[in-house]
Design a protein around this motif. Structure first.
Motif, mmCIF file in Angstrom:
data_model
loop_
_atom_site.group_PDB
_atom_site.id
_atom_site.type_symbol
_atom_site.label_atom_id
_atom_site.label_comp_id
_atom_site.label_asym_id
_atom_site.label_seq_id
_atom_site.Cartn_x
_atom_site.Cartn_y
_atom_site.Cartn_z
ATOM 1 N N LYS A 117 0.839 -1.190 0.000
ATOM 2 C CA LYS A 117 0.000 0.000 0.000
ATOM 3 C C LYS A 117 0.878 1.245 0.000
ATOM 4 O O LYS A 117 1.719 1.420 0.882
ATOM 5 C CB LYS A 117 -0.914 0.007 1.224
ATOM 6 N N GLY A 118 0.676 2.092 -0.989
ATOM 7 C CA GLY A 118 1.457 3.317 -1.082
ATOM 8 C C GLY A 118 2.115 3.431 -2.448
ATOM 9 O O GLY A 118 1.834 2.672 -3.379
ATOM 10 N N LEU A 119 3.023 4.396 -2.559
ATOM 11 C CA LEU A 119 3.721 4.652 -3.815
ATOM 12 C C LEU A 119 5.204 4.356 -3.628
ATOM 13 O O LEU A 119 5.940 5.130 -3.026
ATOM 14 C CB LEU A 119 3.529 6.108 -4.240
ATOM 15 N N PRO A 120 5.696 3.213 -4.138
ATOM 16 C CA PRO A 120 7.127 2.919 -4.039
ATOM 17 C C PRO A 120 7.914 3.744 -5.050
ATOM 18 O O PRO A 120 7.524 3.870 -6.207
ATOM 19 C CB PRO A 120 7.213 1.424 -4.357
ATOM 20 N N THR A 121 9.027 4.315 -4.595
ATOM 21 C CA THR A 121 9.852 5.149 -5.469
ATOM 22 C C THR A 121 11.311 5.015 -5.061
ATOM 23 O O THR A 121 11.641 4.313 -4.107
ATOM 24 C CB THR A 121 9.377 6.613 -5.420
ATOM 25 N N ASN A 122 12.192 5.700 -5.796
ATOM 26 C CA ASN A 122 13.638 5.680 -5.505
ATOM 27 C C ASN A 122 14.172 4.248 -5.385
ATOM 28 O O ASN A 122 14.838 3.891 -4.414
ATOM 29 C CB ASN A 122 13.942 6.469 -4.231
ATOM 30 N N LEU A 123 13.888 3.437 -6.399
ATOM 31 C CA LEU A 123 14.358 2.044 -6.401
ATOM 32 C C LEU A 123 15.864 1.976 -6.645
ATOM 33 O O LEU A 123 16.403 2.703 -7.468
ATOM 34 C CB LEU A 123 13.648 1.243 -7.496
ATOM 35 N N VAL A 124 16.537 1.099 -5.924
ATOM 36 C CA VAL A 124 17.952 0.812 -6.157
ATOM 37 C C VAL A 124 18.236 -0.608 -5.692
ATOM 38 O O VAL A 124 17.636 -1.073 -4.713
ATOM 39 C CB VAL A 124 18.860 1.830 -5.437
ATOM 40 N N ILE A 125 19.122 -1.317 -6.383
ATOM 41 C CA ILE A 125 19.429 -2.703 -6.049
ATOM 42 C C ILE A 125 20.872 -2.828 -5.601
ATOM 43 O O ILE A 125 21.780 -2.239 -6.194
ATOM 44 C CB ILE A 125 19.167 -3.632 -7.246
ATOM 45 N N ASN A 126 21.072 -3.587 -4.528
ATOM 46 C CA ASN A 126 22.415 -3.912 -4.077
ATOM 47 C C ASN A 126 22.854 -5.180 -4.817
ATOM 48 O O ASN A 126 22.330 -6.260 -4.568
ATOM 49 C CB ASN A 126 22.417 -4.160 -2.565
ATOM 50 N N PRO A 127 23.822 -5.070 -5.729
ATOM 51 C CA PRO A 127 24.200 -6.244 -6.530
ATOM 52 C C PRO A 127 24.914 -7.326 -5.728
ATOM 53 O O PRO A 127 25.038 -8.465 -6.190
ATOM 54 C CB PRO A 127 25.133 -5.650 -7.594
ATOM 55 N N ILE A 128 25.369 -6.996 -4.532
ATOM 56 C CA ILE A 128 26.092 -7.973 -3.719
ATOM 57 C C ILE A 128 25.147 -9.015 -3.129
ATOM 58 O O ILE A 128 25.413 -10.218 -3.162
ATOM 59 C CB ILE A 128 26.885 -7.256 -2.605
ATOM 60 N N ASN A 129 24.023 -8.555 -2.577
ATOM 61 C CA ASN A 129 23.091 -9.495 -1.946
ATOM 62 C C ASN A 129 21.697 -9.495 -2.583
ATOM 63 O O ASN A 129 20.782 -10.139 -2.081
ATOM 64 C CB ASN A 129 22.964 -9.184 -0.451
ATOM 65 N N ARG A 130 21.528 -8.731 -3.663
ATOM 66 C CA ARG A 130 20.271 -8.648 -4.410
ATOM 67 C C ARG A 130 19.150 -7.979 -3.637
ATOM 68 O O ARG A 130 17.973 -8.117 -4.000
ATOM 69 C CB ARG A 130 19.829 -10.026 -4.910
ATOM 70 N N ASP A 131 19.454 -7.270 -2.573
ATOM 71 C CA ASP A 131 18.429 -6.494 -1.878
ATOM 72 C C ASP A 131 17.894 -5.405 -2.804
ATOM 73 O O ASP A 131 18.657 -4.752 -3.523
ATOM 74 C CB ASP A 131 19.005 -5.820 -0.629
ATOM 75 N N LEU A 132 16.589 -5.208 -2.765
ATOM 76 C CA LEU A 132 15.957 -4.103 -3.473
ATOM 77 C C LEU A 132 15.528 -3.075 -2.433
ATOM 78 O O LEU A 132 14.752 -3.384 -1.533
ATOM 79 C CB LEU A 132 14.743 -4.594 -4.269
ATOM 80 N N LEU A 133 16.054 -1.867 -2.533
ATOM 81 C CA LEU A 133 15.711 -0.803 -1.596
ATOM 82 C C LEU A 133 14.781 0.192 -2.275
ATOM 83 O O LEU A 133 14.931 0.485 -3.462
ATOM 84 C CB LEU A 133 16.966 -0.091 -1.093
ATOM 85 N N PHE A 134 13.831 0.708 -1.512
ATOM 86 C CA PHE A 134 12.922 1.708 -2.065
ATOM 87 C C PHE A 134 12.335 2.561 -0.953
ATOM 88 O O PHE A 134 12.374 2.201 0.236
ATOM 89 C CB PHE A 134 11.804 1.054 -2.881
#
Length: 274
Positions: free
Chosen positions: A35-52
């Motif tokens: 629920k909400g608006l996810p934005t500012n996506l970035v991925i950590n290539p070391i552990n594949r975490d997706l941050l937003f």
């Protein structure tokens, strides 16, 4: 005749389920619904975490309250809230295995317990971050004037990027050319060593939504109608993909494209077969 019609219908459905990115077929799936608006996506290539960053839509639409934003990590398909800060963006330094978090009170790094640890720039309200893979610089956008600062991660000093008046979104390529959108208007590019930014043509005003660097080092813009390749040697962007939704975030990892819109983050993977 009936068999032919059925086969044509099946082929049509399969084709519609594939999205085309830069001439290749990609399948689409929901990587996260929230629920909400996810934005500012970035991925950590070391552990594949997706941050937003998750924006509360009700607070975004109200002029009487401050917009509510929370910082999240998607790990193993599950969202984890970084609950000890007011996070507004993230950037990954893969070479040094660090995740920087922009907050409304300075710059932090993510620790091993999924908490943010303050490291500097107390009092700065940082709304955007971008970390080029090619150097030890971090680009930060500061509220309220959306001015862009370059942070030297070796000396921990910041300096204003003078020839960029403001930025609501930003990307920097390997040659340190700066791409940005300012005041919800047009997308521009400041070439390294130049004083005056130049404007890309063909992108409608107020349609830019996010920028990211793809796996080929290309600056890609997510706009209302699709994805565009922004090149330093031409002012005419090349359209890479059509979209049937308004994007709010963009990230690339290996053979996948992550695109966010209201309530969902999609993953497009280059494995679509008819």
């Amino acid at each position: 005749m009936r068999l032919v019609i059925i086969l044509l219908a099946i082929t049509s459905v399969c084709t519609e389920n594939c999205s085309i990115f830069d001439g290749e077929k990609y399948s689409k799936r929901s990587a996260l619904t929230i629920k909400g608006l996810p934005t500012n996506l970035v991925i950590n290539p070391i552990n594949r975490d997706l941050l937003f960053t998750l924006i509360d839509i009700e607070s975004l639409q109200s002029d009487d309250v401050q917009t509510k934003m929370d910082q999240y990590i998607v790990r193993g398909g599950e969202p984890i809230k970084i609950d000890n800060i007011n996070g507004q963006a993230a950037a990954v330094d893969a070479e040094n295995n660090k995740v920087y978090i922009a907050t409304d009170d300075g710059l932090s790094v993510l620790n091993k317990t999924n908490k943010a640890s303050f490291i500097g720039f107390k009092g700065d309200d940082i709304t955007q971050l971008f970390k080029p893979a090619s150097n030890d610089k971090l680009y930060a956008v500061l509220y309220p004037d959306s001015e862009v600062y370059e942070i030297d991660l070796v000396t921990n000093e910041k300096s204003r990027v003078e020839n960029v008046p403001c930025a609501f979104m930003i990307a920097v390529d390997e040659k340190e050319n700066v791409y940005y959108e300012c005041e919800s208007k047009f997308v521009k590019m400041l070439l390294k060593g130049f004083q005056e930014a130049i404007e890309f043509v063909g992108i409608p005003k107020n349609s830019a939504r996010a920028m990211a660097i793809d796996t080929h080092g290309r600056v890609v813009l997510a706009a209302n109608d699709g994805l565009y390749w922004l090149r330093p040697d031409t002012l005419i962007p090349r359209k890479l993909m059509d979209l049937d939704f308004v994007p709010s975030g963009l990230a690339f990892f290996e053979n996948s494209i992550f695109l966010a819109t209201s309530g969902v983050i999609y993953e497009f993977s280059g494995n679509c077969e008819n």
